[in-house]
Design a protein around this motif. Structure first.
Motif, mmCIF file in Angstrom:
data_model
loop_
_atom_site.group_PDB
_atom_site.id
_atom_site.type_symbol
_atom_site.label_atom_id
_atom_site.label_comp_id
_atom_site.label_asym_id
_atom_site.label_seq_id
_atom_site.Cartn_x
_atom_site.Cartn_y
_atom_site.Cartn_z
ATOM 1 N N LYS A 40 0.821 -1.216 0.000
ATOM 2 C CA LYS A 40 0.000 0.000 0.000
ATOM 3 C C LYS A 40 0.853 1.262 0.000
ATOM 4 C CE LYS A 40 -4.181 1.832 2.117
ATOM 5 N NZ LYS A 40 -5.279 1.558 3.055
ATOM 6 N N GLY A 41 1.954 1.266 0.759
ATOM 7 C CA GLY A 41 2.782 2.464 0.851
ATOM 8 C C GLY A 41 3.348 2.879 -0.493
ATOM 9 N N PHE A 42 3.874 1.920 -1.261
ATOM 10 C CA PHE A 42 4.455 2.218 -2.572
ATOM 11 C C PHE A 42 3.400 2.778 -3.520
ATOM 12 C CE2 PHE A 42 5.706 0.819 -6.895
ATOM 13 C CZ PHE A 42 6.910 1.493 -6.996
ATOM 14 N N ARG A 43 2.235 2.153 -3.547
ATOM 15 C CA ARG A 43 1.148 2.619 -4.423
ATOM 16 C C ARG A 43 0.671 3.999 -4.015
ATOM 17 N NH1 ARG A 43 -3.080 0.709 -3.450
ATOM 18 N NH2 ARG A 43 -4.188 1.520 -5.249
ATOM 19 N N TRP A 44 0.447 4.203 -2.735
ATOM 20 C CA TRP A 44 -0.064 5.488 -2.257
ATOM 21 C C TRP A 44 0.896 6.623 -2.590
ATOM 22 C CZ3 TRP A 44 -3.712 7.351 1.818
ATOM 23 C CH2 TRP A 44 -4.871 6.564 1.853
ATOM 24 N N ILE A 45 2.175 6.422 -2.333
ATOM 25 C CA ILE A 45 3.161 7.474 -2.600
ATOM 26 C C ILE A 45 3.169 7.838 -4.079
ATOM 27 C CG2 ILE A 45 5.640 7.975 -2.678
ATOM 28 C CD1 ILE A 45 5.891 6.376 -0.065
ATOM 29 N N ASN A 46 3.213 6.827 -4.939
ATOM 30 C CA ASN A 46 3.280 7.098 -6.376
ATOM 31 C C ASN A 46 1.974 7.659 -6.926
ATOM 32 O OD1 ASN A 46 5.948 6.042 -7.805
ATOM 33 N ND2 ASN A 46 5.541 4.727 -6.058
ATOM 34 N N ASN A 47 0.843 7.114 -6.489
ATOM 35 C CA ASN A 47 -0.444 7.641 -6.957
ATOM 36 C C ASN A 47 -0.665 9.082 -6.518
ATOM 37 O OD1 ASN A 47 -1.010 5.234 -8.217
ATOM 38 N ND2 ASN A 47 -2.602 4.589 -6.783
ATOM 39 N N LEU A 48 -0.332 9.388 -5.268
ATOM 40 C CA LEU A 48 -0.535 10.743 -4.765
ATOM 41 C C LEU A 48 0.451 11.728 -5.375
ATOM 42 C CD1 LEU A 48 -1.341 10.034 -1.004
ATOM 43 C CD2 LEU A 48 -2.929 10.731 -2.799
ATOM 44 N N LEU A 49 1.694 11.312 -5.563
ATOM 45 C CA LEU A 49 2.655 12.190 -6.229
ATOM 46 C C LEU A 49 2.240 12.439 -7.677
ATOM 47 C CD1 LEU A 49 6.116 10.922 -4.901
ATOM 48 C CD2 LEU A 49 4.978 13.078 -4.357
ATOM 49 N N PHE A 50 1.673 11.431 -8.314
ATOM 50 C CA PHE A 50 1.147 11.568 -9.680
ATOM 51 C C PHE A 50 0.022 12.602 -9.706
ATOM 52 C CE2 PHE A 50 -0.625 9.181 -13.561
ATOM 53 C CZ PHE A 50 0.339 9.698 -14.396
ATOM 54 N N THR A 51 -0.842 12.545 -8.701
ATOM 55 C CA THR A 51 -1.948 13.505 -8.586
ATOM 56 C C THR A 51 -1.421 14.921 -8.391
ATOM 57 O OG1 THR A 51 -3.362 11.805 -7.599
ATOM 58 C CG2 THR A 51 -4.013 14.098 -7.262
ATOM 59 N N ILE A 52 -0.447 15.091 -7.510
ATOM 60 C CA ILE A 52 0.149 16.405 -7.263
ATOM 61 C C ILE A 52 0.823 16.941 -8.521
ATOM 62 C CG2 ILE A 52 1.927 17.629 -5.946
ATOM 63 C CD1 ILE A 52 1.329 15.648 -3.638
ATOM 64 N N PHE A 53 1.559 16.075 -9.211
ATOM 65 C CA PHE A 53 2.219 16.463 -10.468
ATOM 66 C C PHE A 53 1.203 17.001 -11.469
ATOM 67 C CE2 PHE A 53 3.172 15.054 -14.830
ATOM 68 C CZ PHE A 53 4.338 15.764 -15.073
#
Length: 267
Positions: A40-53
């Motif tokens: 979950k941590g890996f997915r959350w970090i990448n998905n949320l950073l993708f959203t911020i980007f």
């Protein structure tokens, strides 16, 4: 209230986002619907950073955004609702219905047109579905979607407050629909008569194409019922169903770089 919301939209939008993601995140942890298959941590970090980007890049690549286009149409008295001059509450309700129907058909077209599907499949390549999946979209898809929305706003003359309310509700509903939360079956059955529930939308993220090409609605479930795209349950059941796409099964595909390049790789 209208003036306050429009004047403070840059504070209201992220505040609602944070409240919803916190509430749904706690709900997912305490009452999950389905066991996750990826860390979950890996997915959350990448998905949320993708959203911020995406959120940071969009204003720099468009001369006007949704609420600004509504102001522009209002000032020039363009669009159907500006010509009809109907009461604001009725206009807001009709506008949100029209925009929700537009999102349904846009979503459906992005599945049908091959080059649009290549963009949209970034969203479907997530091998689990939870609240962070709700904002995981390729930037080019978001960019195209914004132009479609702007066109509809100008054609119909949607008011700025209706656009703001719709965007806030749509973002909150996307997180709810994609959340990995358990709802009692009777509650789910009652809610999905009118609105899209997590169980209903999870079918849409199935690895089976016939299930992926169903349940396109984001807010109201009536569009899927009316336009013959509703599928009640996944054939493998919610606990055993496989989520994602067959061509992007490696865990490294959940990184930001892989998500950015997925439309240009594979078939």
């Amino acid at each position: 209230m209208t003036e306050f919301m429009l004047a403070n939209q840059m504070l209201i939008r992220p505040s609602v986002f944070l409240v919803v993601i916190l509430f749904m995140g706690i709900w997912e942890v305490r009452h999950p619907r389905k066991m996750l298959t990826q860390p979950k941590g890996f997915r959350w970090i990448n998905n949320l950073l993708f959203t911020i980007f995406n959120g940071l890049l969009l204003p720099f690549t468009l001369p006007i955004l949704a609420v600004s286009s509504a102001y522009f149409a209002q000032q020039h008295q363009w669009g159907l609702f500006n010509l009809l001059n109907i009461p604001e509450p009725i206009e807001c309700l009709l506008s949100m219905l029209l925009l929700d129907c537009l999102i349904y058909w846009q979503h459906r077209i992005f599945h049908l047109v091959p080059w649009l599907w290549r963009l949209h499949r970034v969203h479907h390549a997530d091998q689990d579905i939870d609240i962070t999946t709700g904002s995981r979209f390729h930037f080019i898809e978001i960019w195209l979607s914004m132009w479609i929305k702007i066109g509809a706003i100008i054609i119909f003359g949607v008011s700025p407050i209706a656009v703001l309310l719709f965007e806030i509700i749509l973002n909150a509903r996307a997180m709810f629909n994609h959340s990995n939360v358990y709802l009692r079956l009777k509650v789910d059955a009652l809610l999905r008569k009118w609105i899209v529930t997590p169980d209903m939308h999870r079918v849409h993220h199935s690895v089976y194409p016939q299930e992926t090409n169903s349940n396109y609605g984001f807010c109201l479930s009536i569009w899927d019922c009316w336009f013959n795209s509703y599928k009640e349950q996944p054939k493998d059941g919610h606990h055993d169903m496989q989520i994602g796409l067959s061509q992007f099964r490696q865990s490294k595909e959940q990184s930001i770089w892989k998500m950015l390049t997925q439309p240009f790789r594979g078939k």
